[in-house]
Design an enzyme around this catalytic site. Sequence first.
Site, PDB file in Angstrom:
ATOM      1  CE  LYS A  91      -4.371   0.583   2.402  1.00  0.00           C
ATOM      2  NZ  LYS A  91      -5.015   0.445   3.707  1.00  0.00           N
TER       3      LYS A  91
HETATM    4  C1  E4P Z   1      -8.313   0.642   4.180  1.00  0.00           C
HETATM    5  O1  E4P Z   1      -7.573   0.304   3.306  1.00  0.00           O
HETATM    6  C2  E4P Z   1      -8.328   1.983   4.781  1.00  0.00           C
HETATM    7  O2  E4P Z   1      -7.109   2.291   5.334  1.00  0.00           O
HETATM    8  C3  E4P Z   1      -9.432   2.040   5.776  1.00  0.00           C
HETATM    9  O3  E4P Z   1     -10.623   1.527   5.169  1.00  0.00           O
HETATM   10  C4  E4P Z   1      -9.673   3.417   6.375  1.00  0.00           C
HETATM   11  O4  E4P Z   1     -10.842   3.368   7.150  1.00  0.00           O
HETATM   12  P1  E4P Z   1     -11.218   4.510   8.237  1.00  0.00           P
HETATM   13  O5  E4P Z   1     -11.522   5.761   7.517  1.00  0.00           O
HETATM   14  O6  E4P Z   1     -12.427   3.947   8.928  1.00  0.00           O
HETATM   15  O7  E4P Z   1     -10.030   4.632   9.139  1.00  0.00           O
END
Ligand code: E4P
Length: 218
Positions: free
Chosen positions: A83
Amino acid sequence: MKFFLDTAIIDEIRDANATGLLDGVTTNPSLIKKSGRDFFEVIAEIAAEVDGPVSAETVAADHETMLKEGLKCAKIADNIAVKVPLTIDGLKTCKALRAEGIMVNVTLCFSANQALLAAKAGATFISPFVGRHDDVGFDGMDLIADIRQIYDNYEFDTEILVASVRHPVHVLQSAQIGADVATFPHSVMQKLAAHPLTDKGLAAFEKDWADTGFSILD
Ligand code: E4P
């Protein structure tokens, strides 16, 4: 639409995986912190547990360091998707990792133009954050629809991975728009299956069945 679980808690992943409906896992630095576990140890454990892609997030801001981090993360297991953030450095890193055949999830996407750049950089996944978008007064699902249209216009094969999902309506709308993946917390997965009329109907059937005195298995 594929279902990914957005967590680094191994018990939640095992529970969701047991349904046979889990297609992958996403993590981020905040979720790693919440797990209370060592980054490499927990990512390796998740990757061994799940057949599909497991996102492991880099933390450096500059391309060179981010690339080193990404290459190291990719060595954890064959199903790691590295990522990287949607910055110019992140896009450079995406391109370099994809050239090595490594899956890349470009994260922290908040605009359709950002998503266009990620697709051009060859991203495997683009992660638009719908919940955080809603939080600041926009409709996160409009962003998903815009990205779907753009990716279809040019036949990009980057998968739209709807992230920051807060409730079942986000999942429903993602499926209606034709997103490729939704990643959500364990609690949202539970809510997807739940309906008060299912519970009420089940209770009535159990009671009536008990009154008949029949048994299916005996
Ligand atoms: C996933 O890849 C993201 O980092 C995550 O869904 C972020 O979610 P949040 O906005 O609830 O922290």
